[in-house]
Motif scaffolding. Structure first.
Motif, short mmCIF file in Angstrom:
data_model
loop_
_atom_site.label_atom_id
_atom_site.label_comp_id
_atom_site.label_asym_id
_atom_site.label_seq_id
_atom_site.Cartn_x
_atom_site.Cartn_y
_atom_site.Cartn_z
N GLN A 124 19.27 37.19 33.34
CA GLN A 124 18.39 36.33 34.15
C GLN A 124 17.70 37.13 35.25
O GLN A 124 16.51 36.95 35.51
N ALA A 125 18.44 38.03 35.87
CA ALA A 125 17.86 38.85 36.94
C ALA A 125 16.73 39.72 36.40
O ALA A 125 15.67 39.86 37.04
N VAL A 126 16.94 40.29 35.23
CA VAL A 126 15.90 41.13 34.63
C VAL A 126 14.69 40.29 34.24
O VAL A 126 13.54 40.70 34.45
N ARG A 127 14.93 39.12 33.66
CA ARG A 127 13.81 38.24 33.28
C ARG A 127 12.98 37.85 34.50
O ARG A 127 11.75 37.79 34.43
N GLU A 128 13.65 37.55 35.61
CA GLU A 128 12.93 37.20 36.83
C GLU A 128 11.98 38.33 37.25
O GLU A 128 10.81 38.09 37.59
N VAL A 129 12.50 39.54 37.23
CA VAL A 129 11.69 40.69 37.63
C VAL A 129 10.50 40.86 36.69
O VAL A 129 9.34 41.00 37.12
N THR A 130 10.77 40.86 35.41
CA THR A 130 9.70 41.07 34.43
C THR A 130 8.62 40.00 34.55
O THR A 130 7.41 40.31 34.56
#
Length: 391
Positions: A124-130
């Protein structure tokens, strides 16, 4: 002292000033929008590359400060702080526009933050950034940086996944934050070195170090030695808890030791103290006595041994030259002062007295003042002049 271009170290360090954002968010440091404008102008004049103005989505005052600072900056880039949400980015763009504006996104960079602050998974953290980096780019933002919060405590897998996601979406800067100030220079340098291998140039790697152990400066320098391109700083090192990497200490260290590290800055060291004095006025901050570069007595002494050396040759005890940082040397009279400083003052006054008179004068003006505060040389000199004139 001017350093010629030929004598400069090989690599120029970019400087991001976050006095108006991270510095201001610490207790007691609040600034009004017009005060941020004044400080933004002063900070830009020092030669920093980026002025981080505010967190626009956090309050109407921060929104207004961002709007005003964006209209004020003439050379430096504006930066704003946002969470990894489209809403925050929209507000930042509404406040600061898209031209010459770097949107700085804060990513969740450690497992302890994922679990106990955010309650989300790594994915989820990576998806937010992307998603948010891509959204900022779609709005016309030319520079998007991703600040990996608590990176110094994050696992390699998490930090690398965030870097990969940010770069794939179009980020051109990765900021590594030692958010709790827990890292040592070896640890932080190793982190920057790893990330530098994951992040190809021209993507920048930046440092954001806190001072909880008093290591923010040396951690930042360790980051530069490991391949970082820029350093985030604040005037006077103000910021959360123990503060941030101080601009003046970084500029001073690299002014003298830059060749050793192979880097330099273009900061106007002479103008820093005036800017810091304005900051203290605005946030009502007392001047510390012993802070490097900016302390009241950073270039002052009452010690007789030191005074004797300085009067002969300032280099005996002044490795850092006060004039280079907009300061003046101050020799003060106190109970540790010796006879040399008194003879120096009498010489300035053109007074010739006997040894007996000198001993009596030394006892009254130095020895017998053992319990008194130190006094500036000019005050004592005036008192001596009045006393001798009345004889």
């Amino acid at each position: 002292m001017t350093v010629s271009t030929e004598d400069r170290p090989t690599r120029r360090v970019r400087v991001v000033d976050t006095t108006l954002r991270d510095g201001e968010q610490a207790p007691g440091n609040a600034m009004e929008p017009d005060e941020k404008v004044e400080m933004a102008q002063r900070i830009e004049a020092l030669g920093v590359d980026v002025v981080e103005a505010a967190f626009p989505a956090s309050s109407p005052r921060d929104f207004e400060a961002t709007r005003l600072v964006s209209q004020t900056l003439k050379r430096a880039r504006l930066a704003t702080f946002s969470r990894t949400t489209r809403h925050d980015v929209e507000v930042a763009v509404e406040a600061g526009g898209t031209e010459n504006h770097e949107v700085q996104l804060v990513a969740t960079g450690s497992e302890i933050h994922l679990e106990h602050k955010r309650g989300i998974s790594r994915e989820q953290a990576v998806r937010e950034v992307t998603d948010t980096v891509g959204f900022a780019r779609s709005l016309g933002i030319g520079h998007v940086s991703v600040g990996i919060e608590d990176a110094s405590r994050g696992s390699d897998d998490l930090v690398k996944a965030l870097c990969d996601g940010a770069l794939a979406a179009g980020a051109d800067c990765i900021i590594l934050a030692d958010t709790t100030g827990c890292a040592t220079p070896d640890e932080f340098g190793a982190l920057v070195g790893k990330v530098r291998t994951w992040v190809p140039r021209p993507v920048r790697v930046s440092t954001h170090c806190h001072n909880d152990f008093g290591l923010s400066l040396i951690n930042a320098v360790a980051g530069l030695a490991a391949g970082a391109d820029e350093v985030q700083v604040t005037l006077g090192g103000i910021g959360e808890r123990g503060g941030n990497t101080p601009l003046e200490e970084l500029a001073a260290l690299l002014a003298y030791k830059g060749e050793q590290y192979g880097v330099h800055t273009d900061i106007d060291t002479v103008g820093m103290y005036e800017a810091y004095t304005a900051l203290r006025r605005i946030i009502r901050l007392d001047e510390p006595r012993n802070k490097p570069i900016f302390g009241t007595y950073a270039f002052g002494t009452t010690a007789g041994i030191h005074q004797q050396g300085i009067l002969s040759n300032p280099a005996t005890y002044e490795y850092v030259e006060p004039a280079r940082f907009g300061r003046e040397r101050s020799l003060l009279i106190g109970r540790h002062s010796g006879r040399t400083i008194l003879r120096h003052m009498l010489g300035q006054l053109g007074i010739d007295i006997t040894d007996e008179e000198f001993t009596e004068m030394y006892q009254r003006h130095v020895t017998e003042r053992a319990g008194s505060d130190s006094e500036d040389l000019s005050v004592v000199r005036e008192r001596l002049a009045r006393e001798l004139a009345s004889r």
